[in-house]
Design an enzyme around this catalytic site. Structure first.
Site, mmCIF file in Angstrom:
data_model
loop_
_atom_site.group_PDB
_atom_site.id
_atom_site.type_symbol
_atom_site.label_atom_id
_atom_site.label_comp_id
_atom_site.label_asym_id
_atom_site.label_seq_id
_atom_site.Cartn_x
_atom_site.Cartn_y
_atom_site.Cartn_z
ATOM 1 N N CYS A 166 29.395 -0.689 -6.245
ATOM 2 C CA CYS A 166 29.515 -1.651 -5.298
ATOM 3 C C CYS A 166 29.488 -3.277 -4.826
ATOM 4 O O CYS A 166 30.302 -3.785 -5.807
ATOM 5 C CB CYS A 166 29.587 -0.624 -3.797
ATOM 6 S SG CYS A 166 29.796 -1.308 -2.163
ATOM 7 N N LYS A 214 21.987 2.054 -8.745
ATOM 8 C CA LYS A 214 22.670 0.382 -8.794
ATOM 9 C C LYS A 214 21.669 -0.445 -8.809
ATOM 10 O O LYS A 214 20.481 -0.144 -8.029
ATOM 11 C CB LYS A 214 23.096 0.420 -6.635
ATOM 12 C CG LYS A 214 23.710 -0.406 -6.589
ATOM 13 C CD LYS A 214 24.177 0.009 -4.944
ATOM 14 C CE LYS A 214 25.099 -1.316 -3.954
ATOM 15 N NZ LYS A 214 25.026 -1.047 -3.074
ATOM 16 N N GLU A 268 31.446 5.147 -3.634
ATOM 17 C CA GLU A 268 29.929 5.270 -3.201
ATOM 18 C C GLU A 268 30.056 5.972 -1.796
ATOM 19 O O GLU A 268 30.557 6.440 -1.407
ATOM 20 C CB GLU A 268 29.793 4.524 -2.876
ATOM 21 C CG GLU A 268 27.956 3.593 -2.462
ATOM 22 C CD GLU A 268 28.012 1.803 -2.184
ATOM 23 O OE1 GLU A 268 29.238 1.338 -1.815
ATOM 24 O OE2 GLU A 268 26.816 1.609 -2.816
HETATM 25 O O1 LIG Z 1 24.051 3.168 2.218
HETATM 26 C C1 LIG Z 1 25.109 3.780 2.029
HETATM 27 O O2 LIG Z 1 24.994 5.053 2.610
HETATM 28 C C2 LIG Z 1 26.085 2.999 1.196
HETATM 29 N N1 LIG Z 1 25.843 1.855 0.417
HETATM 30 C C3 LIG Z 1 27.000 1.254 1.269
HETATM 31 O O3 LIG Z 1 27.272 1.462 2.152
HETATM 32 C C4 LIG Z 1 26.159 -0.141 0.784
HETATM 33 C C5 LIG Z 1 24.914 -0.623 0.772
HETATM 34 S S1 LIG Z 1 24.960 -1.238 2.091
HETATM 35 N N2 LIG Z 1 27.169 -1.248 0.506
HETATM 36 C C6 LIG Z 1 27.536 -2.186 -0.456
HETATM 37 O O4 LIG Z 1 26.959 -2.203 -0.573
HETATM 38 C C7 LIG Z 1 28.741 -3.027 1.042
HETATM 39 C C8 LIG Z 1 28.783 -4.665 -0.054
HETATM 40 C C9 LIG Z 1 29.542 -5.037 0.609
HETATM 41 O O5 LIG Z 1 30.172 -4.783 1.612
HETATM 42 C C10 LIG Z 1 30.367 -6.384 -0.097
HETATM 43 O O6 LIG Z 1 29.657 -7.101 -1.128
HETATM 44 O O7 LIG Z 1 30.406 -7.303 0.717
#
Ligand SMILES: O=C(O)CNC(=O)[C@H](CS)NC(=O)CCC(=O)C(=O)O
Length: 321
Positions: free
Chosen positions: A193, A151, A76
């Protein structure tokens, strides 16, 4: 080098010594020598610097292709991780933009399939919503985009004093689950993710034929150290699929560190490859004979009690009017 953390009968062998000439499939030879398709899974530390990130990704993809991998998986946010919402939105591109063109070129040059797991996409509704999609693309070796999954579960989580994420502030949720895609390594089901926490999507994809589930990720250190491996292994055991999870690792910017632990889990639940800390690659052979044997010997999918709790399926949404 891949780390074989646990051996499962018949499923693990150290990566191919002689690269498989996958650009010119030779089924006869493959069968005679029983070579299993090799996949490569990349671990990255993306930053806000798109050029630098592309340089890191292309180095890893070339290395994987040279080693004989037929599918290469990126995590990701392989394109970038912005240091704030404004920066993330300003760096995002459409699928027609220069980034995806460059990856299509790489797929062609290296003759590999690419799982680009979590591209910051300005969709068709960009002008009206000013929000992006978190888009997982699958490219074939001609550089053609054969699938796009956006997503569907957005990570809005607030663990007081430790983790605060509100993905829905800048991201639209995807409208649908996408049917698995046939590749030389097996049928690949796409997720991203935080989707990992929802077993329904993994079951729905498996019911539609998935043999490999993919969770390109950027987990936090707090949630990753508690849940990452347990969730990945649980999804593999429940679905009897290979689970491939390319991950972000290390310090992405001043206020963001990712958990890493890129890994591949086999359909028995064994971790058959894992990256150490820092950017790099791990490799695994996909043994669909082994997968079939497990499903035959323990046919959980035929033991479901849909009469008690219903059945999850990939719902096809009617096209908009
Ligand atoms: O936004 C971006 O640039 C990249 N995307 C992310 O970092 C994403 C959304 S904020 N991260 C997660 O989904 C972490 C999930 C997680 O850590 C869990 O389920 O525990």
């Amino acid at each position: 080098m891949p780390a074989a953390l646990c051996l499962s009968p018949g499923s693990w062998e150290t990566a191919a010594k002689d690269p498989i000439p996958h650009s010119q499939p030779q089924p006869g030879i493959m069968a005679a020598t029983a070579l299993k398709p090799l996949i490569a899974v990349c671990q990255l530390t993306s930053t806000p610097d798109k050029e630098q990130n592309f340089a890191s990704c292309s180095r890893l993809i070339r290395e994987a292709a040279q080693r004989g991998a037929c599918v290469v998986f990126l995590p990701e946010a392989f394109d970038f991780i912005g240091s704030d919402t404004q920066e993330t939105l300003s760096l995002a591109e459409s699928l027609e933009g220069a980034q995806i063109q460059r990856y299509a070129g790489l797929a062609r040059e290296c003759q590999v399939w690419l799982s680009l797991g979590g591209f910051h996409e300005r969709g068709e509704d960009w002008a009206s919503t000013r929000r992006i999609y978190n888009c997982h693309l699958l490219l074939d070796p001609t550089g053609h985009v054969v699938a796009t999954y956006r997503k569907t579960h957005l990570c809005d989580v607030d663990l007081e004093g430790r983790v605060s994420m509100k993905e829905s502030n800048f991201t639209n949720p995807g409208p649908e689950i996408v049917l698995p895609v046939s590749t030389p390594a097996g049928k690949i089901g796409l997720a991203i993710c935080y989707d990992l926490r929802f077993p329904e999507i993994s079951l729905a994809l498996t019911q539609e034929g998935a043999e490999i589930l993919t969770y390109p990720s950027a987990f936090t250190v707090t949630t990753g150290s508690a849940h990452w491996e347990a969730l990945l292994r649980a999804r593999a055991i429940e679905t009897q699929c290979y689970v491939v999870a390319a991950a972000q690792t290390g310090k992405n910017h001043e206020r963001r560190t990712s958990y890493g632990h890129t890994m591949v889990v086999d359909p028995w639940g064994c971790v058959i490859a894992q990256c150490q800390e820092g950017p790099g690659l791990c490799y695994a052979e996909i043994d669909l004979g082994y997968l079939r044997r497990i499903r035959q010997e323990m046919p959980v999918c035929t033991h479901r009690r849909a009469d008690l709790y219903g059945r999850v399926t990939v719902l096809k949404k009617p096209p908009p009017p």
